[in-house]
Write a protein that holds these residues in place. Structure first.
Motif, PDB file in Angstrom:
ATOM      1  N   MET A   1     -20.241   9.674  -3.100  1.00  0.00           N
ATOM      2  CA  MET A   1     -20.003   8.683  -2.079  1.00  0.00           C
ATOM      3  C   MET A   1     -18.680   7.966  -2.341  1.00  0.00           C
ATOM      4  SD  MET A   1     -22.392   5.545  -0.869  1.00  0.00           S
ATOM      5  CE  MET A   1     -22.201   4.415  -2.197  1.00  0.00           C
ATOM      6  N   LEU A   2     -18.473   7.499  -3.541  1.00  0.00           N
ATOM      7  CA  LEU A   2     -17.255   6.788  -3.856  1.00  0.00           C
ATOM      8  C   LEU A   2     -16.054   7.726  -3.948  1.00  0.00           C
ATOM      9  CD1 LEU A   2     -16.152   3.999  -4.458  1.00  0.00           C
ATOM     10  CD2 LEU A   2     -16.621   4.405  -6.852  1.00  0.00           C
ATOM     11  N   SER A   3     -16.295   8.958  -4.328  1.00  0.00           N
ATOM     12  CA  SER A   3     -15.175   9.891  -4.460  1.00  0.00           C
ATOM     13  C   SER A   3     -14.588  10.259  -3.098  1.00  0.00           C
ATOM     14  CB  SER A   3     -15.630  11.142  -5.198  1.00  0.00           C
ATOM     15  OG  SER A   3     -16.595  11.835  -4.449  1.00  0.00           O
ATOM     16  N   ILE A   4     -15.407  10.286  -2.060  1.00  0.00           N
ATOM     17  CA  ILE A   4     -14.884  10.567  -0.718  1.00  0.00           C
ATOM     18  C   ILE A   4     -13.995   9.420  -0.258  1.00  0.00           C
ATOM     19  CG2 ILE A   4     -15.542  10.896   1.695  1.00  0.00           C
ATOM     20  CD1 ILE A   4     -18.018  12.351   0.701  1.00  0.00           C
ATOM     21  N   PHE A   5     -14.426   8.181  -0.528  1.00  0.00           N
ATOM     22  CA  PHE A   5     -13.612   7.028  -0.180  1.00  0.00           C
ATOM     23  C   PHE A   5     -12.293   7.046  -0.951  1.00  0.00           C
ATOM     24  CE2 PHE A   5     -12.438   2.527  -0.622  1.00  0.00           C
ATOM     25  CZ  PHE A   5     -12.309   2.212   0.716  1.00  0.00           C
ATOM     26  N   ASN A   6     -12.331   7.428  -2.212  1.00  0.00           N
ATOM     27  CA  ASN A   6     -11.098   7.534  -3.004  1.00  0.00           C
ATOM     28  C   ASN A   6     -10.177   8.617  -2.462  1.00  0.00           C
ATOM     29  OD1 ASN A   6     -11.827   5.482  -4.725  1.00  0.00           O
ATOM     30  ND2 ASN A   6     -12.733   6.855  -6.240  1.00  0.00           N
ATOM     31  N   LEU A   7     -10.746   9.695  -1.954  1.00  0.00           N
ATOM     32  CA  LEU A   7      -9.943  10.752  -1.354  1.00  0.00           C
ATOM     33  C   LEU A   7      -9.242  10.248  -0.092  1.00  0.00           C
ATOM     34  CD1 LEU A   7      -9.187  13.786  -1.441  1.00  0.00           C
ATOM     35  CD2 LEU A   7     -11.142  14.163   0.068  1.00  0.00           C
ATOM     36  N   PHE A   8      -9.954   9.481   0.735  1.00  0.00           N
ATOM     37  CA  PHE A   8      -9.338   8.920   1.936  1.00  0.00           C
ATOM     38  C   PHE A   8      -8.231   7.930   1.583  1.00  0.00           C
ATOM     39  CE2 PHE A   8     -13.600   9.605   4.261  1.00  0.00           C
ATOM     40  CZ  PHE A   8     -13.264  10.921   4.506  1.00  0.00           C
ATOM     41  N   MET A   9      -8.447   7.142   0.534  1.00  0.00           N
ATOM     42  CA  MET A   9      -7.408   6.209   0.098  1.00  0.00           C
ATOM     43  C   MET A   9      -6.205   6.949  -0.487  1.00  0.00           C
ATOM     44  SD  MET A   9      -7.989   3.068   0.719  1.00  0.00           S
ATOM     45  CE  MET A   9      -8.661   3.531   2.288  1.00  0.00           C
ATOM     46  N   PHE A  10      -6.450   8.082  -1.148  1.00  0.00           N
ATOM     47  CA  PHE A  10      -5.348   8.912  -1.633  1.00  0.00           C
ATOM     48  C   PHE A  10      -4.518   9.429  -0.461  1.00  0.00           C
ATOM     49  CE2 PHE A  10      -3.764  13.163  -2.786  1.00  0.00           C
ATOM     50  CZ  PHE A  10      -2.879  12.782  -3.787  1.00  0.00           C
ATOM     51  N   PHE A  11      -5.184   9.837   0.626  1.00  0.00           N
ATOM     52  CA  PHE A  11      -4.465  10.265   1.831  1.00  0.00           C
ATOM     53  C   PHE A  11      -3.611   9.126   2.378  1.00  0.00           C
ATOM     54  CE2 PHE A  11      -7.918  13.568   3.003  1.00  0.00           C
ATOM     55  CZ  PHE A  11      -7.371  14.449   2.099  1.00  0.00           C
ATOM     56  N   MET A  12      -4.165   7.928   2.390  1.00  0.00           N
ATOM     57  CA  MET A  12      -3.438   6.770   2.912  1.00  0.00           C
ATOM     58  C   MET A  12      -2.204   6.478   2.062  1.00  0.00           C
ATOM     59  SD  MET A  12      -3.418   4.400   5.149  1.00  0.00           S
ATOM     60  CE  MET A  12      -2.854   2.754   5.449  1.00  0.00           C
ATOM     61  N   PHE A  13      -2.354   6.514   0.747  1.00  0.00           N
ATOM     62  CA  PHE A  13      -1.210   6.230  -0.121  1.00  0.00           C
ATOM     63  C   PHE A  13      -0.177   7.344  -0.085  1.00  0.00           C
ATOM     64  CE2 PHE A  13      -4.251   3.337  -2.371  1.00  0.00           C
ATOM     65  CZ  PHE A  13      -3.622   2.176  -1.945  1.00  0.00           C
ATOM     66  N   CYS A  14      -0.600   8.577   0.135  1.00  0.00           N
ATOM     67  CA  CYS A  14       0.375   9.664   0.301  1.00  0.00           C
ATOM     68  C   CYS A  14       1.209   9.463   1.561  1.00  0.00           C
ATOM     69  CB  CYS A  14      -0.335  11.010   0.356  1.00  0.00           C
ATOM     70  SG  CYS A  14      -0.906  11.598  -1.223  1.00  0.00           S
ATOM     71  N   GLY A  15       0.555   9.069   2.649  1.00  0.00           N
ATOM     72  CA  GLY A  15       1.286   8.772   3.880  1.00  0.00           C
ATOM     73  C   GLY A  15       2.227   7.601   3.722  1.00  0.00           C
ATOM     74  N   ALA A  16       1.795   6.565   3.002  1.00  0.00           N
ATOM     75  CA  ALA A  16       2.653   5.402   2.769  1.00  0.00           C
ATOM     76  C   ALA A  16       3.827   5.773   1.868  1.00  0.00           C
ATOM     77  CB  ALA A  16       1.843   4.273   2.149  1.00  0.00           C
ATOM     78  N   PHE A  17       3.600   6.634   0.891  1.00  0.00           N
ATOM     79  CA  PHE A  17       4.680   7.083   0.004  1.00  0.00           C
ATOM     80  C   PHE A  17       5.743   7.843   0.792  1.00  0.00           C
ATOM     81  CE2 PHE A  17       6.534  10.196  -2.909  1.00  0.00           C
ATOM     82  CZ  PHE A  17       7.020   9.336  -3.893  1.00  0.00           C
ATOM     83  N   VAL A  18       5.316   8.753   1.652  1.00  0.00           N
ATOM     84  CA  VAL A  18       6.272   9.520   2.457  1.00  0.00           C
ATOM     85  C   VAL A  18       7.008   8.590   3.420  1.00  0.00           C
ATOM     86  CG1 VAL A  18       6.455  11.297   4.243  1.00  0.00           C
ATOM     87  CG2 VAL A  18       5.035  11.688   2.249  1.00  0.00           C
ATOM     88  N   PHE A  19       6.297   7.609   3.969  1.00  0.00           N
ATOM     89  CA  PHE A  19       6.933   6.675   4.895  1.00  0.00           C
ATOM     90  C   PHE A  19       7.981   5.820   4.190  1.00  0.00           C
ATOM     91  CE2 PHE A  19       7.047   2.530   7.042  1.00  0.00           C
ATOM     92  CZ  PHE A  19       7.500   2.939   8.280  1.00  0.00           C
ATOM     93  N   CYS A  20       7.683   5.384   2.983  1.00  0.00           N
ATOM     94  CA  CYS A  20       8.616   4.504   2.264  1.00  0.00           C
ATOM     95  C   CYS A  20       9.829   5.243   1.718  1.00  0.00           C
ATOM     96  CB  CYS A  20       7.893   3.800   1.124  1.00  0.00           C
ATOM     97  SG  CYS A  20       6.720   2.572   1.687  1.00  0.00           S
ATOM     98  N   PHE A  21       9.660   6.477   1.302  1.00  0.00           N
ATOM     99  CA  PHE A  21      10.749   7.174   0.636  1.00  0.00           C
ATOM    100  C   PHE A  21      11.402   8.256   1.483  1.00  0.00           C
ATOM    101  CE2 PHE A  21       8.256   5.524  -2.944  1.00  0.00           C
ATOM    102  CZ  PHE A  21       9.258   4.734  -3.496  1.00  0.00           C
ATOM    103  N   ASN A  22      11.140   8.266   2.770  1.00  0.00           N
ATOM    104  CA  ASN A  22      11.777   9.231   3.652  1.00  0.00           C
ATOM    105  C   ASN A  22      12.743   8.465   4.549  1.00  0.00           C
ATOM    106  OD1 ASN A  22      12.512  11.390   5.106  1.00  0.00           O
ATOM    107  ND2 ASN A  22      10.534  11.773   6.029  1.00  0.00           N
ATOM    108  N   HIS A  23      14.020   8.623   4.288  1.00  0.00           N
ATOM    109  CA  HIS A  23      15.009   7.867   5.026  1.00  0.00           C
ATOM    110  C   HIS A  23      15.938   8.758   5.848  1.00  0.00           C
ATOM    111  CE1 HIS A  23      13.847   4.295   2.846  1.00  0.00           C
ATOM    112  NE2 HIS A  23      13.956   4.970   1.711  1.00  0.00           N
TER     113      HIS A  23
END
Length: 96
Positions: A1-23
Motif C-alpha cells: 500500500m505504501l510502496s504504491i504511494f511512494n511510486l506515485f511520488m517518485f513519478f511526481m519528483f521525476c516530472g519536477a526534476f525534468v521541469f526544473c532542469f530542462n531549459h
C-alpha cells in the motif's frame, strides 16, 4: 500500500526534476508538467479508492487538466508562429 504511494511520488519528483532542469524546449517543459498532472491524478485516484470515497472529483480534475493541456499547446503554437521555434534561448524580453 505504501510502496504504491511512494511510486506515485517518485513519478511526481521525476516530472519536477525534468521541469526544473530542462531549459531548452518549451514543449518538453509542457510535457513534464502534464506528467506531473498525471501523477497527481494517480495519487488522487488511489487516495479516493483507498478510503472509499466517490470518484466523481477525479473526472472534474481530468476536465481541468485537459483544459490546461489544450491551453498550453495553443500558447506553444502561438509562440512558434511568432518566433519560429520553441527554443527558450530565442526569447527576448525586448521583442514582446
Amino acid at each position: 500500500m505504501l510502496s504504491i504511494f511512494n511510486l506515485f511520488m517518485f513519478f511526481m519528483f521525476c516530472g519536477a526534476f525534468v521541469f526544473c532542469f530542462n531549459h531548452k524546449h518549451i514543449l518538453l517543459t509542457l510535457l513534464s508538467l502534464e506528467f506531473m498532472v498525471l501523477s497527481v491524478y494517480l495519487v488522487l485516484l488511489y487516495f479516493l479508492i483507498l478510503h472509499g470515497y466517490e470518484i466523481y472529483f477525479v473526472i472534474i480534475f481530468l476536465v481541468f487538466s485537459v483544459c490546461e493541456g489544450a491551453l498550453g499547446l495553443s500558447i506553444l503554437v502561438n509562440f512558434v508562429r511568432m518566433v519560429g521555434n520553441d527554443y527558450l534561448s530565442s526569447v527576448s524580453v525586448l521583442t514582446w
